[in-house]
Scaffold this motif. Structure first.
Motif, PDB file in Angstrom:
ATOM      1  N   ILE A  64      -7.621   5.152  -3.687  1.00  0.00           N
ATOM      2  CA  ILE A  64      -8.124   4.068  -2.748  1.00  0.00           C
ATOM      3  C   ILE A  64      -8.752   2.991  -3.776  1.00  0.00           C
ATOM      4  O   ILE A  64      -9.021   3.484  -5.163  1.00  0.00           O
ATOM      5  N   GLY A  65      -9.090   2.031  -3.328  1.00  0.00           N
ATOM      6  CA  GLY A  65      -9.999   0.859  -4.311  1.00  0.00           C
ATOM      7  C   GLY A  65      -9.695  -0.497  -3.549  1.00  0.00           C
ATOM      8  O   GLY A  65      -9.157  -0.760  -2.570  1.00  0.00           O
ATOM      9  N   ALA A  66      -9.838  -1.306  -4.684  1.00  0.00           N
ATOM     10  CA  ALA A  66      -9.963  -2.969  -4.072  1.00  0.00           C
ATOM     11  C   ALA A  66      -8.613  -3.516  -4.330  1.00  0.00           C
ATOM     12  O   ALA A  66      -8.226  -4.034  -5.396  1.00  0.00           O
ATOM     13  N   TYR A  67      -7.741  -3.096  -3.614  1.00  0.00           N
ATOM     14  CA  TYR A  67      -6.210  -3.591  -3.791  1.00  0.00           C
ATOM     15  C   TYR A  67      -5.886  -4.400  -2.465  1.00  0.00           C
ATOM     16  O   TYR A  67      -5.294  -3.447  -1.659  1.00  0.00           O
ATOM     17  N   THR A  68      -6.295  -5.541  -2.020  1.00  0.00           N
ATOM     18  CA  THR A  68      -6.113  -6.034  -0.833  1.00  0.00           C
ATOM     19  C   THR A  68      -4.628  -5.886  -0.477  1.00  0.00           C
ATOM     20  O   THR A  68      -3.731  -6.323  -1.259  1.00  0.00           O
ATOM     21  N   GLY A  69      -4.347  -5.424   0.640  1.00  0.00           N
ATOM     22  CA  GLY A  69      -2.866  -5.346   1.403  1.00  0.00           C
ATOM     23  C   GLY A  69      -2.192  -4.100   0.902  1.00  0.00           C
ATOM     24  O   GLY A  69      -1.139  -3.897   1.245  1.00  0.00           O
ATOM     25  N   ALA A  70      -2.762  -3.340  -0.135  1.00  0.00           N
ATOM     26  CA  ALA A  70      -2.037  -2.344  -0.606  1.00  0.00           C
ATOM     27  C   ALA A  70      -2.149  -0.930   0.129  1.00  0.00           C
ATOM     28  O   ALA A  70      -3.061  -0.675   0.725  1.00  0.00           O
ATOM     29  N   LEU A  87       0.329   6.894  14.536  1.00  0.00           N
ATOM     30  CA  LEU A  87       0.621   6.997  16.044  1.00  0.00           C
ATOM     31  C   LEU A  87       1.794   7.706  16.114  1.00  0.00           C
ATOM     32  O   LEU A  87       1.712   8.929  16.904  1.00  0.00           O
ATOM     33  N   LEU A  88       3.023   7.605  15.299  1.00  0.00           N
ATOM     34  CA  LEU A  88       3.920   8.611  15.594  1.00  0.00           C
ATOM     35  C   LEU A  88       3.885   9.871  14.746  1.00  0.00           C
ATOM     36  O   LEU A  88       4.522  11.065  15.456  1.00  0.00           O
ATOM     37  N   ALA A  89       3.352   9.983  13.646  1.00  0.00           N
ATOM     38  CA  ALA A  89       3.136  11.301  12.957  1.00  0.00           C
ATOM     39  C   ALA A  89       2.352  12.258  13.827  1.00  0.00           C
ATOM     40  O   ALA A  89       2.396  13.376  13.847  1.00  0.00           O
ATOM     41  N   LYS A  90       1.316  11.855  14.727  1.00  0.00           N
ATOM     42  CA  LYS A  90       0.685  12.623  15.616  1.00  0.00           C
ATOM     43  C   LYS A  90       1.566  13.516  16.568  1.00  0.00           C
ATOM     44  O   LYS A  90       1.290  14.547  17.082  1.00  0.00           O
ATOM     45  N   LYS A  91       2.923  12.701  16.781  1.00  0.00           N
ATOM     46  CA  LYS A  91       3.768  13.360  17.928  1.00  0.00           C
ATOM     47  C   LYS A  91       4.752  14.173  17.223  1.00  0.00           C
ATOM     48  O   LYS A  91       5.707  14.820  18.101  1.00  0.00           O
ATOM     49  N   ALA A  92       4.791  14.066  15.896  1.00  0.00           N
ATOM     50  CA  ALA A  92       5.992  14.623  15.152  1.00  0.00           C
ATOM     51  C   ALA A  92       5.544  16.059  14.749  1.00  0.00           C
ATOM     52  O   ALA A  92       6.336  16.310  13.681  1.00  0.00           O
ATOM     53  N   ALA A  93       4.946  16.988  15.497  1.00  0.00           N
ATOM     54  CA  ALA A  93       4.835  18.323  15.024  1.00  0.00           C
ATOM     55  C   ALA A  93       6.123  19.168  15.182  1.00  0.00           C
ATOM     56  O   ALA A  93       5.913  20.067  15.832  1.00  0.00           O
ATOM     57  N   ASP A  94       6.921  18.720  14.450  1.00  0.00           N
ATOM     58  CA  ASP A  94       7.930  19.695  14.351  1.00  0.00           C
ATOM     59  C   ASP A  94       8.811  19.808  13.310  1.00  0.00           C
ATOM     60  O   ASP A  94       8.975  18.871  12.625  1.00  0.00           O
ATOM     61  N   LYS A  95       9.501  20.707  12.856  1.00  0.00           N
ATOM     62  CA  LYS A  95      10.112  20.785  11.572  1.00  0.00           C
ATOM     63  C   LYS A  95      11.403  20.069  11.429  1.00  0.00           C
ATOM     64  O   LYS A  95      11.758  19.919  10.405  1.00  0.00           O
ATOM     65  N   ARG A  96      11.853  19.529  12.645  1.00  0.00           N
ATOM     66  CA  ARG A  96      13.158  18.960  12.670  1.00  0.00           C
ATOM     67  C   ARG A  96      13.135  17.448  12.649  1.00  0.00           C
ATOM     68  O   ARG A  96      13.810  16.605  12.623  1.00  0.00           O
ATOM     69  N   ILE A  97      11.934  16.800  13.021  1.00  0.00           N
ATOM     70  CA  ILE A  97      11.757  15.429  12.832  1.00  0.00           C
ATOM     71  C   ILE A  97      10.259  15.365  12.211  1.00  0.00           C
ATOM     72  O   ILE A  97       9.469  15.561  12.399  1.00  0.00           O
ATOM     73  N   HIS A  98      10.593  14.113  11.315  1.00  0.00           N
ATOM     74  CA  HIS A  98       9.476  13.752  10.568  1.00  0.00           C
ATOM     75  C   HIS A  98       9.249  12.262  10.217  1.00  0.00           C
ATOM     76  O   HIS A  98      10.384  11.717  10.590  1.00  0.00           O
ATOM     77  N   ILE A  99       8.016  11.878  10.067  1.00  0.00           N
ATOM     78  CA  ILE A  99       7.404  10.432   9.930  1.00  0.00           C
ATOM     79  C   ILE A  99       7.424  10.157   8.417  1.00  0.00           C
ATOM     80  O   ILE A  99       6.965  10.748   7.699  1.00  0.00           O
ATOM     81  N   GLY A 100       8.211   8.955   8.194  1.00  0.00           N
ATOM     82  CA  GLY A 100       7.885   8.604   6.595  1.00  0.00           C
ATOM     83  C   GLY A 100       7.511   7.161   6.479  1.00  0.00           C
ATOM     84  O   GLY A 100       7.799   6.426   7.437  1.00  0.00           O
ATOM     85  N   GLY A 101       7.096   6.639   5.400  1.00  0.00           N
ATOM     86  CA  GLY A 101       7.022   5.284   5.205  1.00  0.00           C
ATOM     87  C   GLY A 101       8.163   4.712   4.386  1.00  0.00           C
ATOM     88  O   GLY A 101       9.251   5.446   4.042  1.00  0.00           O
ATOM     89  N   GLN A 102       8.105   3.129   4.216  1.00  0.00           N
ATOM     90  CA  GLN A 102       9.435   2.566   3.802  1.00  0.00           C
ATOM     91  C   GLN A 102       9.037   2.364   2.067  1.00  0.00           C
ATOM     92  O   GLN A 102      10.047   1.822   1.643  1.00  0.00           O
ATOM     93  N   ASP A 103       7.934   2.421   1.917  1.00  0.00           N
ATOM     94  CA  ASP A 103       7.499   1.996   0.379  1.00  0.00           C
ATOM     95  C   ASP A 103       5.886   2.390   0.328  1.00  0.00           C
ATOM     96  O   ASP A 103       5.561   2.783   1.425  1.00  0.00           O
ATOM     97  N   ILE A 104       5.374   2.401  -0.829  1.00  0.00           N
ATOM     98  CA  ILE A 104       4.108   2.524  -1.211  1.00  0.00           C
ATOM     99  C   ILE A 104       3.853   1.614  -2.491  1.00  0.00           C
ATOM    100  O   ILE A 104       4.569   1.059  -3.115  1.00  0.00           O
ATOM    101  N   SER A 105       2.400   1.413  -2.392  1.00  0.00           N
ATOM    102  CA  SER A 105       1.772   0.622  -3.467  1.00  0.00           C
ATOM    103  C   SER A 105       1.783   1.317  -4.658  1.00  0.00           C
ATOM    104  O   SER A 105       2.110   2.624  -4.772  1.00  0.00           O
ATOM    105  N   VAL A 106       2.019   0.564  -5.844  1.00  0.00           N
ATOM    106  CA  VAL A 106       1.994   1.122  -7.034  1.00  0.00           C
ATOM    107  C   VAL A 106       0.745   2.002  -7.582  1.00  0.00           C
ATOM    108  O   VAL A 106       0.671   2.633  -8.389  1.00  0.00           O
ATOM    109  N   VAL A 107      -0.170   1.225  -7.021  1.00  0.00           N
ATOM    110  CA  VAL A 107      -1.664   1.707  -7.535  1.00  0.00           C
ATOM    111  C   VAL A 107      -1.910   3.158  -6.528  1.00  0.00           C
ATOM    112  O   VAL A 107      -1.520   3.108  -5.380  1.00  0.00           O
ATOM    113  N   GLU A 108      -2.648   3.888  -7.056  1.00  0.00           N
ATOM    114  CA  GLU A 108      -2.892   5.231  -6.373  1.00  0.00           C
ATOM    115  C   GLU A 108      -4.353   5.318  -5.760  1.00  0.00           C
ATOM    116  O   GLU A 108      -5.109   4.792  -6.209  1.00  0.00           O
TER     117      GLU A 108
END
Ligand code: PGA
Length: 264
Positions: free
Chosen positions: A78-84, A55-76
């Motif tokens: 796509i696949g059968a990793y419920t909740g990851a 939702l927010l990344a679509k609005k953040a098309a400017d080089k002075r403000i970016h959107i990031g996550g707070q964590d990622i899953s350890v698996v890379e």
């Protein structure tokens, strides 16, 4: 990412599990963005809950403000990793950054090996990585220094030299984080740790790359202590949690960071 010396400071807002609705997230984002766009000395990154990233990344098309996550899953991928949620998925919805190794994730079970795997996976997905390190307490024997060294060295082991510039290190002493914290680290504490982390990096990868890497501070940073921490601590920015949820307070921090960036 701007290098040191072109002096542009980074303010990373960690929203954690807030706010409580998409409408509030958009409003908070808009108010922060309006401020961020006025101050060219500062780059703002908002690390938001997964569900708001697209939702927010679509609005953040400017080089002075970016959107990031707070964590990622350890698996890379796509696949059968419920909740990851993998780094790749995060990047596909528009995140440019992700935090790894935040103390709230370390407490939930992420050890140094998991943090390293997440960091590598984020780099492979093309994300900038915000690597949080910091001791749980300070002891008089200097064991806290060893803990920070281990966290930094372990996380970066095996990283390609060309990828180092995509890693931002944030010194976040656990005792200074959150509403139960005693206080923020002092500007002097921050200066010492910033120098120490750069020394660890220089030993790992040489002076030149080490000097170009960004080291920030986080833990009860706000509009009252931002100026001193940035000036005396000579860090490349701040990572506020609570203060990033109040657009007025965060706005003042943007103004301060811009001023400090111009003065140095
Ligand atoms: P705080 O959180 O600014 O609310 O202490 C910082 C963090 O946990 O990243």
């Amino acid at each position: 990412m701007a290098k040191k010396n072109s002096r542009r400071l980074l303010l990373i807002g960690n929203w954690k599990m807030n706010p409580s609705s998409p409408e509030e997230a958009v409003s908070l984002y808009r108010r922060t963005r309006t401020k961020a766009l006025k101050f060219p000395g500062v780059t703002v990154v908002l690390c938001v809950p997964y569900i708001y990233i697209g939702l927010l990344a679509k609005k953040a098309a400017d080089k002075r403000i970016h959107i990031g996550g707070q964590d990622i899953s350890v698996v890379e991928g796509i696949g059968a990793y419920t909740g990851a949620v993998s780094a790749e998925l995060l990047s596909k919805v528009g995140a440019r950054y992700t935090i790894v190794g935040h103390s709230e994730r370390r407490i939930a079970g992420d050890d140094n090996i998991v943090v390293r795997a997440k960091l590598k996976s984020a780099l492979r997905a093309g994300l900038f990585v915000i690597l949080c390190v910091g001791e749980t307490e300070r002891d008089s024997h200097g064991r806290y220094l060893t803990a920070v060294k281990e966290q930094v060295e372990s996380a970066l082991r095996g990283i390609d030299r060309a990828e180092y510039h995509k890693v931002i290190i944030v010194y976040e002493p656990v005792w200074a984080i959150g509403d139960k914290a005693l206080r923020a680290a002092t500007p002097q504490d921050v200066l010492e740790m910033q120098i120490y982390i750069h020394k660890i990096l220089a030993d790992l990868i040489g002076q030149e790359i080490a000097r170009s890497m960004l080291v920030l501070y986080g833990g009860s940073s706000d509009q009252k202590n931002a100026e001193e921490i940035l000036r005396t601590g000579q860090v490349d920015g701040l990572l506020p949690g609570r203060a990033s949820l109040n657009p007025e307070v965060f706005g003042v921090m943007i103004v301060i960071a811009d001023r400090v960036a111009r003065a140095t």
